[in-house]
Design a protein around this motif. Sequence first.
Motif, mmCIF file in Angstrom:
data_model
loop_
_atom_site.group_PDB
_atom_site.id
_atom_site.type_symbol
_atom_site.label_atom_id
_atom_site.label_comp_id
_atom_site.label_asym_id
_atom_site.label_seq_id
_atom_site.Cartn_x
_atom_site.Cartn_y
_atom_site.Cartn_z
ATOM 1 N N CYS A 1 0.817 -1.212 0.000
ATOM 2 C CA CYS A 1 0.000 0.000 0.000
ATOM 3 C C CYS A 1 0.851 1.263 0.000
ATOM 4 N N ASP A 2 2.105 1.165 -0.411
ATOM 5 C CA ASP A 2 2.959 2.343 -0.371
ATOM 6 C C ASP A 2 3.766 2.467 -1.667
ATOM 7 N N ILE A 3 3.591 3.574 -2.353
ATOM 8 C CA ILE A 3 4.228 3.753 -3.650
ATOM 9 C C ILE A 3 5.731 3.973 -3.525
ATOM 10 N N ASP A 4 6.174 4.578 -2.430
ATOM 11 C CA ASP A 4 7.612 4.782 -2.259
ATOM 12 C C ASP A 4 8.341 3.447 -2.162
ATOM 13 N N LEU A 5 7.757 2.496 -1.434
ATOM 14 C CA LEU A 5 8.380 1.179 -1.324
ATOM 15 C C LEU A 5 8.320 0.428 -2.649
ATOM 16 N N GLN A 6 7.256 0.625 -3.403
ATOM 17 C CA GLN A 6 7.175 0.037 -4.750
ATOM 18 C C GLN A 6 8.296 0.581 -5.635
ATOM 19 N N PHE A 7 8.519 1.874 -5.548
ATOM 20 C CA PHE A 7 9.558 2.513 -6.348
ATOM 21 C C PHE A 7 10.944 2.002 -5.955
ATOM 22 N N GLU A 8 11.188 1.853 -4.668
ATOM 23 C CA GLU A 8 12.481 1.353 -4.205
ATOM 24 C C GLU A 8 12.721 -0.074 -4.712
ATOM 25 N N ARG A 9 11.689 -0.897 -4.698
ATOM 26 C CA ARG A 9 11.840 -2.272 -5.203
ATOM 27 C C ARG A 9 12.168 -2.253 -6.693
ATOM 28 N N GLN A 10 11.519 -1.388 -7.438
ATOM 29 C CA GLN A 10 11.767 -1.325 -8.870
ATOM 30 C C GLN A 10 13.185 -0.861 -9.160
ATOM 31 N N ALA B 1 15.572 -3.660 -8.836
ATOM 32 C CA ALA B 1 15.428 -4.737 -9.817
ATOM 33 C C ALA B 1 15.933 -4.352 -11.196
ATOM 34 N N GLY B 2 16.053 -3.044 -11.500
ATOM 35 C CA GLY B 2 16.393 -2.622 -12.843
ATOM 36 C C GLY B 2 15.156 -2.532 -13.718
ATOM 37 N N VAL B 3 15.347 -2.295 -15.010
ATOM 38 C CA VAL B 3 14.199 -2.014 -15.878
ATOM 39 C C VAL B 3 13.719 -3.239 -16.658
ATOM 40 N N ARG B 4 14.366 -4.382 -16.501
ATOM 41 C CA ARG B 4 13.931 -5.576 -17.233
ATOM 42 C C ARG B 4 13.072 -6.501 -16.385
ATOM 43 N N LYS B 5 12.769 -6.088 -15.167
ATOM 44 C CA LYS B 5 11.830 -6.801 -14.308
ATOM 45 C C LYS B 5 10.820 -5.799 -13.767
ATOM 46 N N THR B 6 9.610 -6.276 -13.515
ATOM 47 C CA THR B 6 8.604 -5.403 -12.935
ATOM 48 C C THR B 6 7.578 -6.256 -12.201
ATOM 49 N N TRP B 7 6.620 -5.578 -11.549
ATOM 50 C CA TRP B 7 5.529 -6.231 -10.831
ATOM 51 C C TRP B 7 4.220 -5.599 -11.302
ATOM 52 N N SER B 8 3.161 -6.359 -11.279
ATOM 53 C CA SER B 8 1.901 -5.843 -11.797
ATOM 54 C C SER B 8 0.732 -6.540 -11.132
ATOM 55 N N ASP B 9 -0.429 -5.880 -11.176
ATOM 56 C CA ASP B 9 -1.653 -6.468 -10.642
ATOM 57 C C ASP B 9 -2.640 -6.828 -11.744
ATOM 58 N N VAL B 10 -2.164 -6.852 -12.995
ATOM 59 C CA VAL B 10 -3.063 -7.133 -14.108
ATOM 60 C C VAL B 10 -2.286 -7.851 -15.213
ATOM 61 N N ILE B 11 -2.959 -8.739 -15.932
ATOM 62 C CA ILE B 11 -2.386 -9.375 -17.117
ATOM 63 C C ILE B 11 -2.684 -8.460 -18.304
ATOM 64 N N THR B 12 -1.648 -7.938 -18.884
ATOM 65 C CA THR B 12 -1.832 -6.977 -19.973
ATOM 66 C C THR B 12 -1.965 -7.692 -21.319
ATOM 67 N N THR B 13 -2.522 -6.963 -22.283
ATOM 68 C CA THR B 13 -2.663 -7.502 -23.628
ATOM 69 C C THR B 13 -2.693 -6.368 -24.628
ATOM 70 N N LEU B 14 -2.208 -6.640 -25.825
ATOM 71 C CA LEU B 14 -2.245 -5.676 -26.922
ATOM 72 C C LEU B 14 -2.587 -6.445 -28.194
ATOM 73 N N LYS B 15 -3.789 -6.212 -28.690
ATOM 74 C CA LYS B 15 -4.244 -6.869 -29.907
ATOM 75 C C LYS B 15 -4.627 -5.793 -30.918
ATOM 76 N N ASP C 1 -0.985 -1.733 -17.793
ATOM 77 C CA ASP C 1 -0.721 -1.305 -16.414
ATOM 78 C C ASP C 1 0.128 -0.048 -16.489
ATOM 79 N N THR C 2 -0.516 1.106 -16.538
ATOM 80 C CA THR C 2 0.185 2.365 -16.792
ATOM 81 C C THR C 2 1.161 2.729 -15.691
ATOM 82 N N ASP C 3 0.831 2.393 -14.451
ATOM 83 C CA ASP C 3 1.697 2.808 -13.345
ATOM 84 C C ASP C 3 2.934 1.941 -13.226
ATOM 85 N N GLY C 4 2.888 0.686 -13.672
ATOM 86 C CA GLY C 4 4.052 -0.182 -13.579
ATOM 87 C C GLY C 4 4.344 -0.647 -12.173
ATOM 88 N N THR C 5 3.306 -0.835 -11.374
ATOM 89 C CA THR C 5 3.466 -1.361 -10.012
ATOM 90 C C THR C 5 2.407 -2.422 -9.777
#
Length: 826
Positions: A319-328, A331-345, A380-384
């Motif tokens: 529930c904290d965006i600062d901690l999400q940012f620190e984790r990211q 990890a670098g930019v080739r890993k991320t976390w998300s709460d949704v399965i994205t799709t582009l068709k 997932d626009t926010d990337g968290t």
Amino acid sequence: MYVPAALRARRIYPRYVNSFGEEIILNFKQFFLASCATIIAPAFTAFAQDTAPEAQQSAPPAEAQNTNEIVITARRREESLSRVPISVSAFSQDTLANKSISSIDQIAQATPGLTFGRSGGSANPQIVIRGQSRSNIGDAAQPVLTYFADVPLPYFSSILPTYDLGSVQVLKGPQGTLFGRNSTSGAVPVYPAEPTYQFEGYMMAGYGNLDRREAEGAVNIPIVADKLAVRIAGQRIKRDGYTHVVNTGQRRDDLNDSAFRVSVLLEPVDTVKNVFVYDYVKWNRAGDAAIINQVYPGNIPERFAPLNGFYDCNTSIACDIDLQFERQQAAGVRKTWSDVITTLKTRAIGISNTTTIDLGSITLKNIFGYRSASNVNVNDTDGTSLSLIIPDQAQRYKQYTDELQLQGSFLDDKLDTIVGAFYLKSQPNGRVGLTLSTFSPPSRPAMIIAYRTQTSKALFGAATYDFSDLLEGLKVDAGLRHTWDETEACGAGYSATYPFVPQTTPIATLSECVNGATYTINGAPVDIQGTQTNDKSKALTWNFGVNYQAMPNLFLYATVRRGYRAGGVNTPLFNASAPNSLAPYQTYAPEKVTDVELGAKASWRAGDVRGTVNFDVYRGVYKGSQRGINGLNGFDGDGDSTNDPSAGTIIVNAGNARVQGFDFEGTISPFHGLTFGAFLSYTDAVYTSSGIPAIFNGTGAFPADPDDTAFPYAPKWTMGGNVAYETEIGNLGSLALNADVYRASRTYFGTYKSDKGLSQPAYTLVNARIDLKDIGGSPVSLGVYARNLFDKVYASGGSNTARSAGFSSLFYAEPRTYGVQAKITF
């Protein structure tokens, strides 16, 4: 006016000699006359010293000196690239292949002053020339149009694969007095390979890292000699994503693309030619990975203060965006976390039918086009892994165009003319809607539907007169266009299914938007009644230019143009009684530009050493510049998310701007087989006055200070270099080496120059390729390539660029990619 089939085939498919033409970015650049003398004079001095006076007096024309002259159609007639008084870059299929370019956006790394970016995702490309970009949401007119087979493309399906093409051309500056739809800063016409009257074709297969598998090919089949031919081509690419979603296992930034094309050439009589093209492109991807890259001081915006326990709890990463940012960051930019399965068709279907009739000194041409494009994108626009900003978007449009041209040559070919009419209608082709979950839970997501029907009508004409009787080599160009544009929109907002699950909220149809409907959502009836708005705009645009063939190998020109971009509508209907009402910005006015260019193109030779020099300088003054303002969710203060702007974005007239700069290109070929090339582009874009209303000051939506206003996706400097070498290796075949380097200065993705976090610092890319062609005298070739050879990590666009959200996120470009390709021609 009418060119025999055999000669047309030679012109449409020019062969490039590597030592002088194949790897050159053959830009047709404007040139500042004073600089022309300074830059080119030394080369011509060397040329003069190397040539005897008798030879100078009897020198053949430029076409005879360079039999590999490139023929382009930027002015809707076949002309030598070195004699066209507009700024053009041209690429053949061979050039694209030698640079391992597999998508139109990659040509930016080989073209001065052109930028491609991702704004919200790959399906919404930003194509930028001379500092002008489009809003990241909505159906605003584009400052740069992409054409395929002379048909303008909708913005969200304008990234094309590069298989089996005739040419790609990049035109700079305002367009419209000669063809197509009006645009204020450029156009990118793409031409497929045209059928010929001989059996031929090719097949290519390749494999690369990230498990990239690709195959493409084409076959040309003559049906009736000199009367009927068919060409069929296709491509399939599949590649793993380079961004790993740790908690779901999804691989984003993948490729899963299919495309094919059928072209038919019919010439029933010598004076009639018809070319029909059907093309199909389909993407089935996981979508683009957004990476959170900064949290602004103060964290949660004031109007979202009730969400503090969810967004900024200070206790847990859940529930904290600062901690999400620190984790990211860790990890670098080739890993991320998300709460949704994205799709582009994405799916795009196109038909182009061009009929040309030779009437002697007059040629009649009609270009009919149909485009159908659909795009379904959950991102997932926010990337968290927080449910902050999740857009679930469906876009489905169809477009009809028709262009009628009448070209003529009169007065012993001294006067060339073209007059024409253009028509475009774009309308919904199914359900169109955007479900936006913003900081949810506990706020509720909303569905916003926005149906727009756009029409554009124009009459245009242009003429070129040869004044060689007064001064040998002098010509004058003039053009005029009148355009009428109209947008009709129906928009509405209503509650979305909660808890938010993508693609579960019903999307009201256009008929339901207009006539009203009732849906059951979250167990309760919801009345849906859209509101209708419309906007009309028109403009008279023009151009006037003078060009002069000062010497056989030196061409100069100057031109001044007026350009226009249509006004439009923001949706849905804004609340006129809201505390911060957006109702005054329901519509926005046209954007106009007056543009001046001075330019030249020259080729030179000193002994066996040959080269080219191109330079241009330009200045454009924009009035009523159209810009998008992001992050307006909840801005009006009425507590109703269903009347917030689509994706929190509106387009406004941001004031007056000035864009000026120059482009330089040069090549040198010390000996046959070896060519060096370089380019340099400078863009100075500033707002001279701000038209942003005071209501937006302090919101983070747009700078109050014009000096702090950035031009997104428009680096001040771009530069590049190339070396190409080809030599025969005995009976083994021909060895070709190609290396390119590209560098761009800082590129902003938002509107603030002071927001360095929402930008990409200067970066450098290197691409390389080695080919062994015609192995052992066979039609087989083998190539090895690497793009982004040194694995540079850099951002290619903005995902969330609204400072008012309290954070920003970016998309990152491909890492190093490499592979092998085998090709056989027949």
